[in-house]
Enzyme design. Structure first.
Site, mmCIF file in Angstrom:
data_model
loop_
_atom_site.group_PDB
_atom_site.id
_atom_site.type_symbol
_atom_site.label_atom_id
_atom_site.label_comp_id
_atom_site.label_asym_id
_atom_site.label_seq_id
_atom_site.Cartn_x
_atom_site.Cartn_y
_atom_site.Cartn_z
ATOM 1 C CD GLU A 50 -3.152 -1.121 2.042
ATOM 2 O OE1 GLU A 50 -2.845 -0.199 3.171
ATOM 3 O OE2 GLU A 50 -4.188 -1.878 1.824
ATOM 4 C CD GLU A 61 -4.028 -6.148 2.999
ATOM 5 O OE1 GLU A 61 -4.851 -5.437 3.575
ATOM 6 O OE2 GLU A 61 -2.789 -5.862 3.001
HETATM 7 O O1 AHR Z 1 -5.304 -6.237 6.777
HETATM 8 C C1 AHR Z 1 -5.269 -5.008 7.611
HETATM 9 C C2 AHR Z 1 -4.411 -4.022 6.921
HETATM 10 O O2 AHR Z 1 -5.402 -3.264 5.876
HETATM 11 C C3 AHR Z 1 -3.155 -4.206 6.299
HETATM 12 O O3 AHR Z 1 -2.060 -4.276 7.416
HETATM 13 C C4 AHR Z 1 -3.026 -3.144 5.301
HETATM 14 O O4 AHR Z 1 -2.192 -3.481 4.076
HETATM 15 C C5 AHR Z 1 -4.481 -2.624 4.813
HETATM 16 O O5 AHR Z 1 -4.715 -1.371 5.114
#
Ligand code: AHR
Length: 499
Positions: free
Chosen positions: A173, A292
């Site tokens: 990110e 994610e």
């Molecule tokens: O999964 C939780 C968080 O969400 C992770 O650390 C991050 O990459 C995202 O913002």
């Protein structure tokens, strides 16, 4: 009662499903690692401190790949802090989640744990506070056979064989201002390109994931993807996608329509990849790593109360309800519909933190989202087949018309099994559905799994671990190439047919 029809044909192929689409994620955050996968001294753990009850659920799901060590955590992480004798490892404040990191679980423990869980590693490197040199070093430590500083250190630490990690994420990110070492697309694109080059010089067998946007609401989306791919095109195989969904407005129809928000995001990122491909006159296909995704919002109020600098605090422990499981089912169906381009995906996360598996010191339980994830991973391997759906619709203020019924089919040619996943989004009505199964005559119903619940907010917990769980359906019938089934209102369904 409403009615719908779905046409499936063995020729409606989307593509071969890469099993890694059913991946997950463990981060150094809250009780995911400490008290989740790693709990030394607990009678439920093995001699290495790995929770055996957690491992057995992960094996039941058959999680094919697990991303580690973050997440936001990785952008401030020194991987060297987590190797070597445990009593020499430093305790450090970590600034992604404002916790104390004891480093008792690190790279080598993760590698052992991956083997114990029958899975594969997807390793993220720190491109926030660090760069090319550290990336080269960690790869040398993990994958170089012997005879160099870092590979010999691995051997000295007790690992004669390389960890041989094949999939690496180039940071996490990096478009987000919350990230340690946040960068512009140009800064990140250049760094990711240089890092990728060096990593592939050291080990050409690895696959690399460049960071896409943190979510489609970022102001730099989707220009970020375009610029990053301009820089990294020749050196990476995947661009990442992240997205979480909530139901703060407590509106089930809006909530379940959010799978279409995910679908639009996927379509846009594919379009950007193909635009850069055309611009570069390239033959390469850029694949997506949706590394994610999940529902995430329940724990936000209690997170605000969290004190800083605790070790493994209770944090981001969303308690999922039945309606969350329906959305997770719809999100899985959506990703399978694009399985020609999405080759990896990670349900974030796996244990305790926004997770299907919850632990206490006494045991484990399965959250409702566990089930659609389990079913998709267990039965959703093979060729994805498009479903032509004629369904009743409802109007959604953000999306427009939404099909009450969504579905995808998976043909496992070796085992001659056809699996149909379906969600009925209708609040009140069951849907009488008639399927045409082109090319599947002679297939008989093996199993019909249904998950439904009168209480949308029903949850499981340690005392009542089975409040939300699937049961066997009884109304599916097959006759030649015709399958009829009644999908209950608000239900997750799996129908398996075999020759
Ligand atoms: O999964 C939780 C968080 O969400 C992770 O650390 C991050 O990459 C995202 O913002």
């Amino acid at each position: 009662m409403k009615s719908a029809s779905i046409t499936i044909d063995h020729k409606f192929t989307i593509g071969e499903i890469d099993k890694r689409i059913y991946g997950s994620f463990i981060e150094h955050i809250g009780r995911c690692i400490y008290g989740g996968v790693y709990d030394p001294g607990n009678k439920l753990s093995d001699e290495r401190g790995f929770r055996k009850d957690v491992l057995s659920l992960i094996k039941e799901i058959d999680v094919p790949i697990v991303r580690y060590p973050g997440g936001n955590f990785v952008s401030g992480y020194n991987w060297e802090d987590g190797i070597g004798p445990k009593d020499k490892r430093p305790i450090k404040p970590e600034l992604a989640w404002f916790a104390l990191e004891t480093n008792q679980f690190g790279l080598d423990e993760f590698s052992d744990w991956v083997k114990a869980a029958n899975t594969e590693a997807m390793m993220a490197i720190n491109l926030g506070s660090r760069g090319v040199e550290e990336a080269k070093n960690i790869l040398e430590y993990c994958n170089f056979k012997e005879g160099t500083y870092w590979s010999d250190l691995r051997i000295k630490n007790g690992y004669k064989n390389p960890h041989d990690i094949k999939v690496w994420c180039l940071g996490n990110e990096m478009d987000g201002p919350w990230q340690i070492g946040h960068k512009t697309a140009q800064e990140y694109g250049r760094l990711a390109c240089e890092t990728a080059k060096v990593m592939k010089w050291l080990d050409p067998s690895i696959e690399l994931v460049a960071c896409g946007s943190s979510n489609p609401h970022m102001p730099t989306y989707p220009a970020w993807e375009a610029e990053v791919l301009e820089h990294t095109w020749d050196h990476v195989e995947y661009i990442s996608m992240h997205q979480y969904f909530g139901n703060d407005e407590n509106n089930i129809q809006n909530f379940l329509a959010k799978a279409i928000v995910m679908e639009n995001y996927i379509k846009t990122v594919i379009a950007v990849c193909d635009y850069i491909k055309a611009k570069k006159r390239s033959k390469k296909i850029m694949y997506l790593s949706f590394d994610e995704w999940n529902v995430w919002y329940h724990s936000f109020p209690e997170n605000k109360e969290l004190l800083h600098w605790q070790k493994g605090p209770k944090f981001n422990e969303d308690i999922y309800n039945f309606e969350d499981a329906l959305l997770v089912g719809l999100l899985l169906i959506t990703m399978l519909r694009y399985s020609d381009r999405i080759k990896m995906a990670c349900l974030a996360q796996l244990v305790n933190v926004i997770a299907p598996i919850m632990t206490s010191t006494e045991g484990v339980y399965k959250q409702p989202i566990y089930y659609p994830y389990l079913h998709a991973s267990k039965y959703g391997r093979g060729t994805a087949l498009n479903c032509v759906i004629e369904s009743p619709v409802y109007e959604n203020k953000n999306i427009g018309l939404v099909n009450c019924l969504d579905s995808i089919a998976v043909h496992n040619k070796e085992e001659e099994i056809l699996t149909i996943f379906a969600v009925n989004r209708d609040i009140n009505d069951s849907i009488d559905t008639s399927f045409t199964l082109g090319g599947f005559s002679g297939f008989k119903i093996v199993e019909h799994i249904v998950m439904t619940n009168e209480d949308l907010k029903a949850v499981n917990d340690m005392e009542n671990p089975d409040r939300v769980k699937p049961v066997q359906g009884t109304n599916a019938k097959v006759d030649g190439e015709k399958l009829t089934v009644q999908f209950p209102n608000l239900s997750w369904n799996v129908i398996r047919l075999a020759k």
